[in-house]
Design a protein around this motif. Structure first.
Motif, PDB file in Angstrom:
ATOM      1  N   GLY A 282      12.893   2.062  -7.257  1.00 45.25           N
ATOM      2  CA  GLY A 282      13.948   1.098  -7.000  1.00 45.25           C
ATOM      3  C   GLY A 282      13.460  -0.294  -7.358  1.00 45.25           C
ATOM      4  N   TRP A 283      14.382  -1.230  -7.426  1.00 39.32           N
ATOM      5  CA  TRP A 283      14.071  -2.567  -7.927  1.00 39.32           C
ATOM      6  C   TRP A 283      12.907  -3.222  -7.185  1.00 39.32           C
ATOM      7  CZ3 TRP A 283      14.736  -5.691 -11.891  1.00 39.32           C
ATOM      8  CH2 TRP A 283      14.533  -7.063 -11.725  1.00 39.32           C
ATOM      9  N   PHE A 284      13.018  -3.361  -5.877  1.00 45.04           N
ATOM     10  CA  PHE A 284      11.980  -4.055  -5.124  1.00 45.04           C
ATOM     11  C   PHE A 284      10.677  -3.260  -5.087  1.00 45.04           C
ATOM     12  CE2 PHE A 284      15.782  -6.119  -3.272  1.00 45.04           C
ATOM     13  CZ  PHE A 284      15.461  -7.427  -3.591  1.00 45.04           C
ATOM     14  N   TYR A 285      10.774  -1.943  -5.069  1.00 42.97           N
ATOM     15  CA  TYR A 285       9.569  -1.120  -5.108  1.00 42.97           C
ATOM     16  C   TYR A 285       8.827  -1.354  -6.425  1.00 42.97           C
ATOM     17  CZ  TYR A 285      10.890   1.589  -0.961  1.00 42.97           C
ATOM     18  OH  TYR A 285      11.194   1.978   0.316  1.00 42.97           O
ATOM     19  N   GLY A 286       9.586  -1.351  -7.516  1.00 46.63           N
ATOM     20  CA  GLY A 286       8.975  -1.560  -8.821  1.00 46.63           C
ATOM     21  C   GLY A 286       8.367  -2.939  -8.963  1.00 46.63           C
ATOM     22  N   MET A 287       9.076  -3.961  -8.482  1.00 50.55           N
ATOM     23  CA  MET A 287       8.559  -5.320  -8.562  1.00 50.55           C
ATOM     24  C   MET A 287       7.282  -5.474  -7.736  1.00 50.55           C
ATOM     25  SD  MET A 287      10.489  -6.969 -10.660  1.00 50.55           S
ATOM     26  CE  MET A 287      10.535  -5.391 -11.546  1.00 50.55           C
ATOM     27  N   ARG A 288       7.272  -4.855  -6.570  1.00 49.44           N
ATOM     28  CA  ARG A 288       6.070  -4.918  -5.729  1.00 49.44           C
ATOM     29  C   ARG A 288       4.896  -4.193  -6.396  1.00 49.44           C
ATOM     30  NH1 ARG A 288       5.778  -6.460  -0.469  1.00 49.44           N
ATOM     31  NH2 ARG A 288       7.709  -7.105   0.567  1.00 49.44           N
ATOM     32  N   LEU A 289       5.166  -3.040  -6.965  1.00 53.72           N
ATOM     33  CA  LEU A 289       4.094  -2.278  -7.601  1.00 53.72           C
ATOM     34  C   LEU A 289       3.489  -3.066  -8.759  1.00 53.72           C
ATOM     35  CD1 LEU A 289       2.403   0.253  -7.903  1.00 53.72           C
ATOM     36  CD2 LEU A 289       4.243   1.250  -9.283  1.00 53.72           C
ATOM     37  N   LYS A 290       4.327  -3.648  -9.593  1.00 56.42           N
ATOM     38  CA  LYS A 290       3.825  -4.434 -10.719  1.00 56.42           C
ATOM     39  C   LYS A 290       2.994  -5.619 -10.232  1.00 56.42           C
ATOM     40  CE  LYS A 290       7.413  -3.272 -14.109  1.00 56.42           C
ATOM     41  NZ  LYS A 290       8.471  -3.808 -14.999  1.00 56.42           N
TER      42      LYS A 290
ATOM     43  N   LEU B 110      -0.536  -2.542 -16.127  1.00 51.85           N
ATOM     44  CA  LEU B 110       0.767  -2.200 -15.576  1.00 51.85           C
ATOM     45  C   LEU B 110       1.109  -0.754 -15.905  1.00 51.85           C
ATOM     46  CD1 LEU B 110       2.854  -5.406 -16.404  1.00 51.85           C
ATOM     47  CD2 LEU B 110       1.815  -4.757 -14.231  1.00 51.85           C
ATOM     48  N   PRO B 111       1.597  -0.007 -14.934  1.00 51.11           N
ATOM     49  CA  PRO B 111       1.916   1.405 -15.173  1.00 51.11           C
ATOM     50  C   PRO B 111       3.179   1.559 -16.006  1.00 51.11           C
ATOM     51  CG  PRO B 111       2.607   0.755 -12.978  1.00 51.11           C
ATOM     52  CD  PRO B 111       1.875  -0.422 -13.547  1.00 51.11           C
ATOM     53  N   ASN B 112       3.296   2.705 -16.641  1.00 51.36           N
ATOM     54  CA  ASN B 112       4.490   3.021 -17.422  1.00 51.36           C
ATOM     55  C   ASN B 112       5.521   3.629 -16.480  1.00 51.36           C
ATOM     56  OD1 ASN B 112       6.318   3.536 -19.459  1.00 51.36           O
ATOM     57  ND2 ASN B 112       5.300   5.438 -20.105  1.00 51.36           N
ATOM     58  N   ILE B 113       6.330   2.764 -15.879  1.00 55.36           N
ATOM     59  CA  ILE B 113       7.303   3.226 -14.894  1.00 55.36           C
ATOM     60  C   ILE B 113       8.693   2.729 -15.269  1.00 55.36           C
ATOM     61  CG2 ILE B 113       5.621   3.273 -13.014  1.00 55.36           C
ATOM     62  CD1 ILE B 113       6.847   0.621 -12.028  1.00 55.36           C
ATOM     63  N   THR B 114       9.683   3.375 -14.692  1.00 59.39           N
ATOM     64  CA  THR B 114      11.070   2.943 -14.836  1.00 59.39           C
ATOM     65  C   THR B 114      11.497   2.268 -13.539  1.00 59.39           C
ATOM     66  OG1 THR B 114      11.597   4.767 -16.336  1.00 59.39           O
ATOM     67  CG2 THR B 114      13.442   3.694 -15.210  1.00 59.39           C
TER      68      THR B 114
ATOM     69  N   ALA C  85       0.828  -1.208   0.000  1.00 59.61           N
ATOM     70  CA  ALA C  85       0.000   0.000   0.000  1.00 59.61           C
ATOM     71  C   ALA C  85       0.862   1.258   0.000  1.00 59.61           C
ATOM     72  CB  ALA C  85      -0.928  -0.008   1.213  1.00 59.61           C
ATOM     73  N   ASP C  86       1.973   1.211   0.702  1.00 61.67           N
ATOM     74  CA  ASP C  86       2.897   2.341   0.780  1.00 61.67           C
ATOM     75  C   ASP C  86       3.419   2.705  -0.607  1.00 61.67           C
ATOM     76  OD1 ASP C  86       4.387   4.309   2.051  1.00 61.67           O
ATOM     77  OD2 ASP C  86       5.992   2.956   2.670  1.00 61.67           O
ATOM     78  N   ILE C  87       3.676   1.692  -1.414  1.00 68.30           N
ATOM     79  CA  ILE C  87       4.163   1.915  -2.775  1.00 68.30           C
ATOM     80  C   ILE C  87       3.019   2.321  -3.700  1.00 68.30           C
ATOM     81  CG2 ILE C  87       5.229   0.798  -4.772  1.00 68.30           C
ATOM     82  CD1 ILE C  87       6.715  -1.017  -2.745  1.00 68.30           C
ATOM     83  N   LEU C  88       1.882   1.664  -3.553  1.00 65.35           N
ATOM     84  CA  LEU C  88       0.738   1.938  -4.422  1.00 65.35           C
ATOM     85  C   LEU C  88       0.280   3.389  -4.306  1.00 65.35           C
ATOM     86  CD1 LEU C  88      -1.332   0.682  -6.381  1.00 65.35           C
ATOM     87  CD2 LEU C  88      -2.733   0.102  -4.375  1.00 65.35           C
ATOM     88  N   GLN C  89       0.340   3.950  -3.112  1.00 63.98           N
ATOM     89  CA  GLN C  89      -0.125   5.323  -2.912  1.00 63.98           C
ATOM     90  C   GLN C  89       0.694   6.324  -3.716  1.00 63.98           C
ATOM     91  OE1 GLN C  89       1.407   8.100  -1.144  1.00 63.98           O
ATOM     92  NE2 GLN C  89      -0.413   9.366  -1.521  1.00 63.98           N
ATOM     93  N   ARG C  90       1.948   5.993  -3.985  1.00 63.72           N
ATOM     94  CA  ARG C  90       2.837   6.915  -4.693  1.00 63.72           C
ATOM     95  C   ARG C  90       2.709   6.818  -6.216  1.00 63.72           C
ATOM     96  NH1 ARG C  90       4.641  11.078  -1.604  1.00 63.72           N
ATOM     97  NH2 ARG C  90       5.564  10.370   0.357  1.00 63.72           N
ATOM     98  N   LEU C  91       1.813   5.967  -6.694  1.00 63.98           N
ATOM     99  CA  LEU C  91       1.732   5.706  -8.134  1.00 63.98           C
ATOM    100  C   LEU C  91       1.505   6.978  -8.946  1.00 63.98           C
ATOM    101  CD1 LEU C  91       1.672   3.734 -10.478  1.00 63.98           C
ATOM    102  CD2 LEU C  91      -0.754   3.327 -10.016  1.00 63.98           C
ATOM    103  N   ALA C  92       0.654   7.861  -8.452  1.00 64.20           N
ATOM    104  CA  ALA C  92       0.352   9.082  -9.197  1.00 64.20           C
ATOM    105  C   ALA C  92       1.458  10.129  -9.077  1.00 64.20           C
ATOM    106  CB  ALA C  92      -0.969   9.672  -8.702  1.00 64.20           C
ATOM    107  N   LEU C  93       2.424   9.884  -8.189  1.00 62.11           N
ATOM    108  CA  LEU C  93       3.445  10.890  -7.903  1.00 62.11           C
ATOM    109  C   LEU C  93       4.821  10.521  -8.440  1.00 62.11           C
ATOM    110  CD1 LEU C  93       2.460  11.490  -4.162  1.00 62.11           C
ATOM    111  CD2 LEU C  93       1.688  12.789  -6.159  1.00 62.11           C
ATOM    112  N   ASP C  94       5.098   9.227  -8.570  1.00 58.82           N
ATOM    113  CA  ASP C  94       6.424   8.766  -8.975  1.00 58.82           C
ATOM    114  C   ASP C  94       6.330   7.913 -10.235  1.00 58.82           C
ATOM    115  OD1 ASP C  94       7.479   9.937  -6.674  1.00 58.82           O
ATOM    116  OD2 ASP C  94       7.217   8.108  -5.500  1.00 58.82           O
ATOM    117  N   ASN C  95       7.348   8.000 -11.070  1.00 51.64           N
ATOM    118  CA  ASN C  95       7.416   7.084 -12.213  1.00 51.64           C
ATOM    119  C   ASN C  95       8.753   6.360 -12.291  1.00 51.64           C
ATOM    120  OD1 ASN C  95       9.142   9.073 -13.139  1.00 51.64           O
ATOM    121  ND2 ASN C  95       7.695   9.893 -14.646  1.00 51.64           N
ATOM    122  N   THR C  96       9.606   6.571 -11.278  1.00 49.70           N
ATOM    123  CA  THR C  96      10.878   5.865 -11.197  1.00 49.70           C
ATOM    124  C   THR C  96      10.963   5.177  -9.840  1.00 49.70           C
ATOM    125  OG1 THR C  96      11.968   7.475 -12.640  1.00 49.70           O
ATOM    126  CG2 THR C  96      13.384   6.056 -11.304  1.00 49.70           C
TER     127      THR C  96
END
Length: 369
Positions: free
Chosen positions: A138-146, A156-160, A125-136
């Protein structure tokens, strides 16, 4: 939501309302309430208690927003909430519910590891809340979000996502601790709100009562501050788990002594130990009786060694003789020296490996779950 969540809201709103910086205050409300909503959504999807999920989300970053300190805010946040449950939100949650909430807060910064279901709920949830604010990410954050987006059947969001890489651990330098202590003690810091150096020394402790609580009793807080400034990574209380809670924080001499003994860092002159610059000295009944409480324990004062010879020490101390001022003193090497604490130069805090609920080591890599 229920009256229980109203109690949590009142607690966090009081903290957020006292944030002076307008941008930080706005971020506190948006992020904390946003994470709470995401926690409820994921709890409903995963068959977990949505009320507990809402509370976890609201409380997860209170330490960071109250103190302005991000380092170890998850472990310190769990400690802060433990105290809040004891005095402010008494009887709002059962003991088992409190453990669930504190565990989630304690572990939420460790996104690369897997813990229990509510711990994982908060991390996602901590990562999901930042979806509208961040597009880059870290590895584990990105994997969790996906993974979370897939779980919710969302595109899937267009993130780096940055490559996986471990950051270098922060290194403690006891010589630097001595330099910092010498400079700070030499300023004759006074334990008053008007002294900005003193307020920096006690800023790690989030309770509103901390100023009065440490009045004429901040020698250990002085040592803790100097050590943290010199690279030491250490929460305000160790250990703090559901299995065991230390008798004192590091703003008390007992907290230092107990941690030193448990860690094997305490040394005694009778065993042939010779102190060095940057070691911590724990005194034995050195404070005059008229300047301390009755029935005080023997370890009644603490400082950082600057130099020594066979007969005396030069020590940087906060709250010299409980008189509410810092100073540099010459202390005699006699029976008022209780012991020394020598923190290894390669010391690395690994309390994050300890599972909050069991008190045992648990390191399950997120990618190997």
């Amino acid at each position: 939501m229920t009256g229980r969540i109203d109690s949590v809201r009142a607690y966090v709103d009081n903290i957020f309302d006292h944030i002076e910086d307008a941008d930080e205050k706005r971020d506190a409300y948006i992020h904390s309430y946003g994470v709470s909503h995401c926690c409820v959504l994921l709890a409903a999807k995963r068959g977990l208690n949505t009320e507990l999920a809402a509370a976890i989300g609201l409380l997860h970053d209170v330490y960071r927003y109250k103190t302005g300190i991000s380092a170890l805010h998850s472990q310190n946040g769990a400690e802060m909430v433990r105290v809040a449950f004891k005095y402010i939100m008494m009887d709002v949650f059962s003991d088992d519910e409190q453990t669930i909430i504190k565990s989630a807060i304690y572990h939420h910064a460790n996104k690369g590891y897997v813990h229990d279901e509510y711990d994982e709920l908060l991390k996602d949830a901590d990562i999901l809340q930042r979806l509208a604010l961040d597009n880059t990410y870290g590895w584990f954050y990105g994997m969790r979000l996906k993974s979370t987006m897939k779980e919710l059947s969302l595109p899937l969001p267009n993130i780096t996502v940055l490559p996986d890489g471990e950051s270098a651990p922060q290194v403690f330098s006891k010589s630097l601790a001595a330099d910092i202590a010498e400079a700070l003690a030499g300023k004759n810091v006074t334990g008053e709100k008007s002294d900005t150096d003193f307020m920096k020394i006690i800023r790690y402790y989030p309770e509103d009562s901390i100023f009065e609580g440490l009045k004429n009793g901040w020698c250990a807080a002085f040592v803790y501050h100097c050590c943290l400034e010199a690279g030491l990574v250490l929460p305000i209380r160790v250990p703090h788990t559901a299995h065991k809670v230390a008798n004192a924080r590091f703003n008390g001499v007992g907290g230092w002594y107990d941690w030193g003994m448990d860690s094997g860092y305490c040394f005694f002159v009778k065993d042939g130990f010779t102190p060095e610059r940057g070691d911590i000295v724990v005194y034995n009944d050195i404070i005059p009786k008229e300047n301390k409480e009755e029935n005080s324990k023997w370890h009644d004062h603490i400082g950082i060694v600057l130099s020594c010879d066979s007969e005396s020490l030069i020590v940087a101390e906060g709250n010299v003789d409980n008189k509410n001022v810092s100073g540099i003193l010459k202390r005699t090497c006699d029976d008022t020296i209780g012991c020394y604490i020598r923190i290894p130069q390669d010391y690395s805090y690994d309390g994050w490996k300890i599972d909050y609920k069991t008190g045992e080591i648990k390191t399950v890599d997120y990618m190997e779950r």
